[in-house]
Design an enzyme around this catalytic site. Structure first.
Site, PDB file in Angstrom:
ATOM      1  N   ASP A 128     -42.353  94.743  14.793  1.00 22.80           N
ATOM      2  CA  ASP A 128     -40.899  94.822  14.586  1.00 22.80           C
ATOM      3  C   ASP A 128     -40.316  93.493  14.146  1.00 22.80           C
ATOM      4  O   ASP A 128     -39.128  93.243  14.320  1.00 22.80           O
ATOM      5  CB  ASP A 128     -40.214  95.291  15.870  1.00 22.80           C
ATOM      6  CG  ASP A 128     -40.460  94.337  17.035  1.00 22.80           C
ATOM      7  OD1 ASP A 128     -41.532  93.720  17.071  1.00 22.80           O
ATOM      8  OD2 ASP A 128     -39.598  94.216  17.921  1.00 22.80           O
ATOM      9  N   LYS A 129     -41.127  92.642  13.543  1.00 22.70           N
ATOM     10  CA  LYS A 129     -40.677  91.329  13.081  1.00 22.70           C
ATOM     11  C   LYS A 129     -40.444  91.345  11.567  1.00 22.70           C
ATOM     12  O   LYS A 129     -41.283  91.828  10.805  1.00 22.70           O
ATOM     13  CB  LYS A 129     -41.682  90.249  13.460  1.00 22.70           C
ATOM     14  CG  LYS A 129     -41.690  89.902  14.940  1.00 22.70           C
ATOM     15  CD  LYS A 129     -42.631  88.755  15.238  1.00 22.70           C
ATOM     16  CE  LYS A 129     -42.453  88.236  16.661  1.00 22.70           C
ATOM     17  NZ  LYS A 129     -42.610  89.299  17.679  1.00 22.70           N
TER      18      LYS A 129
END
Length: 252
Positions: A128-129
């Site tokens: 989720d970066k």
């Protein structure tokens, strides 16, 4: 082709001469290489783009950052690197499913692209970066972009028939003050991201020189604690809890 379609071909042309030397005619031999070109494009996509969100990946980000940094140095311009991380993304995966987590990542990628310029580079680094490369940005403009993105993420996402709100945290590093190389800028933007996370999330933080020291100290402490556990160097002590009303043992 006969129907007017343009296609790539590998072509060789040979000149055929008569006995006196002048060229009599030419012979062309060609091969349709459409499939080869398609395969090359697929390999290029897999190498430089994320298959889920279709955003550029970390390899693309590093290469683009090198070019942007070179231009910034040449023209005396600024450059900002933003590292972004969705808050509580793991809870979405655990509560719904990994499929819905992927749907959230796709929607998040679209939202990031909607709130950045065409000259900016939005990348997915993994899980989720995400990262955003802002050419020509200074502290004020980088903060403006960060705030605009944070506000955009206050709008709910549609997942599994629900409207869920998912915030994000942002770390920012600026050239030239926070680093003279791409590696330094990326590393320091990530350190600032961890600070934004520690501040409670749903916010942004600019890099400060003491952040790397704090990160290093946490790594050393974690390593020493793991070694202490493995070597049996820790002991647990329990403090009993007494109910004040009647003096009974309430717990520990």
């Amino acid at each position: 082709r006969k129907n007017g379609e343009v296609y790539p071909e590998l072509l060789s042309i040979s000149a055929i001469k008569d006995n006196l030397g002048p060229v009599k005619h030419y012979v062309a031999v060609f091969t349709d290489i459409s499939q080869i070109k398609t395969s090359e494009q697929q390999l290029h996509f897999l190498a430089y783009y994320d298959s889920l969100t279709h955003l550029p990946n970390r390899i693309f980000l590093v290469q683009q950052a090198e070019l942007t940094l070179t231009a910034a140095i040449r023209h005396g311009a600024g450059l900002a690197v933003l590292f972004l991380d969705l808050d509580r993304f793991r809870e979405v995966n655990n509560a719904l499913s990994h499929m819905e987590g992927d749907a959230l990542l796709i929607q998040a990628a679209e939202r990031l692209q909607q709130h950045t310029r065409q000259t900016d580079t939005v990348c997915r680094l993994g899980s989720d970066k995400f990262a955003i490369l802002l050419p020509g940005a200074d502290q004020d403009s980088a903060a403006a972009v960060a705030n605009k993105v944070i506000i955009a993420f206050r709008q709910p996402f549609s997942l599994a028939g629900h409207r869920l709100r998912v915030s994000l945290s942002i770390g920012i590093a600026l050239y030239p003050g926070d680093g003279q190389t791409v590696n330094d800028l990326l590393k320091n933007a990530e350190a600032a991201l961890y600070q934004a996370k520690q501040d409670g999330g749903n916010t942004h933080a600019f890099y400060a020189s003491d952040m790397n020291n704090a990160t290093f100290e946490r790594l050393i402490l974690e390593s020493e604690l793991r070694n202490a556990i493995a070597d049996g160097q820790l002991r647990a002590h329990y403090q009993i809890k007494i109910g004040l009303s009647d003096g009974h043992l309430a717990g520990a």
